[in-house]
Design a protein around this motif. Structure first.
Motif, PDB file in Angstrom:
ATOM      1  N   UNK A   1      48.998  37.716  43.245  1.00 58.11           N
ATOM      2  CA  UNK A   1      47.820  38.542  42.991  1.00 58.11           C
ATOM      3  C   UNK A   1      46.579  37.927  43.644  1.00 58.11           C
ATOM      4  N   UNK A   2      46.416  36.625  43.525  1.00 59.28           N
ATOM      5  CA  UNK A   2      45.278  35.959  44.167  1.00 59.28           C
ATOM      6  C   UNK A   2      45.364  36.134  45.686  1.00 59.28           C
ATOM      7  N   UNK A   3      46.572  35.978  46.240  1.00 52.85           N
ATOM      8  CA  UNK A   3      46.776  36.186  47.674  1.00 52.85           C
ATOM      9  C   UNK A   3      46.357  37.592  48.078  1.00 52.85           C
ATOM     10  N   UNK A   4      46.861  38.588  47.345  1.00 52.80           N
ATOM     11  CA  UNK A   4      46.538  39.990  47.652  1.00 52.80           C
ATOM     12  C   UNK A   4      45.047  40.259  47.600  1.00 52.80           C
ATOM     13  N   UNK A   5      44.404  39.788  46.569  1.00 52.50           N
ATOM     14  CA  UNK A   5      42.974  40.062  46.392  1.00 52.50           C
ATOM     15  C   UNK A   5      42.136  39.411  47.485  1.00 52.50           C
ATOM     16  N   UNK A   6      42.440  38.148  47.815  1.00 63.72           N
ATOM     17  CA  UNK A   6      41.663  37.477  48.859  1.00 63.72           C
ATOM     18  C   UNK A   6      41.830  38.153  50.216  1.00 63.72           C
TER      19      UNK A   6
ATOM     20  N   UNK B   1      38.504  42.428  42.044  1.00 62.98           N
ATOM     21  CA  UNK B   1      39.202  41.435  42.845  1.00 62.98           C
ATOM     22  C   UNK B   1      38.637  40.031  42.748  1.00 62.98           C
ATOM     23  N   UNK B   2      37.350  39.864  43.009  1.00 61.92           N
ATOM     24  CA  UNK B   2      36.751  38.533  42.992  1.00 61.92           C
ATOM     25  C   UNK B   2      36.788  37.942  41.589  1.00 61.92           C
ATOM     26  N   UNK B   3      36.582  38.786  40.595  1.00 59.06           N
ATOM     27  CA  UNK B   3      36.662  38.351  39.202  1.00 59.06           C
ATOM     28  C   UNK B   3      38.067  37.828  38.882  1.00 59.06           C
ATOM     29  N   UNK B   4      39.096  38.546  39.341  1.00 57.86           N
ATOM     30  CA  UNK B   4      40.481  38.109  39.130  1.00 57.86           C
ATOM     31  C   UNK B   4      40.761  36.784  39.839  1.00 57.86           C
ATOM     32  N   UNK B   5      40.325  36.664  41.065  1.00 59.52           N
ATOM     33  CA  UNK B   5      40.537  35.419  41.811  1.00 59.52           C
ATOM     34  C   UNK B   5      39.919  34.252  41.054  1.00 59.52           C
TER      35      UNK B   5
END
Length: 161
Positions: free
Chosen positions: A76-81, A132-136
């Protein structure tokens, strides 16, 4: 994400691996003429790189690999970044993933010098997108942003234990 795959611009399935996804053999759209070799074309290709890295690192280590939820967080972090670099950062210009003693270290470079944005939200109002940034920041152990003349590098460390 079980079975969920992104569809490429021409309707074909994503590449089977990092070489096919980012290498010289992948088909190019006219606007992809400046695509950098070795840089994933999209979030699906970046997830494939991370998945293969994790499989290679933990293959054969019965019970010693990261839990499914940890792998899901890493993907998920990969996808969002990568998605943020493509959508808001002027394009993905670099991507690396490596396993360190501290976890999965992701470095994503884009062509924008603008800082990542966390959307302002009114209390009690649910909106679509902008998480996205919040999740990362929530899922990564550490996140740093380095600004360069032609863009920025975002480094995120995701714990694997």
């Amino acid at each position: 994400m079980d079975g969920e795959r992104e569809v490429l611009w021409d309707g074909v399935r994503p590449a089977d691996g990092p070489v096919e996804a980012a290498g010289p053999y992948a088909m190019k759209r006219p606007e992809d003429a400046g695509h950098l070799p070795g840089v994933p074309r999209n979030a699906a290709a970046a997830r494939d790189v991370v998945t293969r890295l994790l499989e290679a690192e933990f293959c054969g280590l019965a019970g010693e690999g990261p839990a499914d939820v940890v792998v899901a967080d890493a993907l998920l972090v990969t996808s969002e970044l990568v998605t943020n670099a493509v959508r808001h950062g002027g394009g993905l210009t670099g991507f690396t993933a490596e396993i360190t003693d501290d976890g999965l270290l992701l470095t994503v470079a884009d062509a924008s010098t603008r800082a990542p944005v966390t959307a302002e939200r009114a209390p009690g109002v649910v909106t679509v997108g902008g998480y996205g940034w919040l999740l990362v920041r929530r899922l990564a152990k550490r996140v740093s942003v380095t600004y360069l003349p032609g863009g920025k590098h975002i480094v995120a460390l995701v714990a694997l234990a």
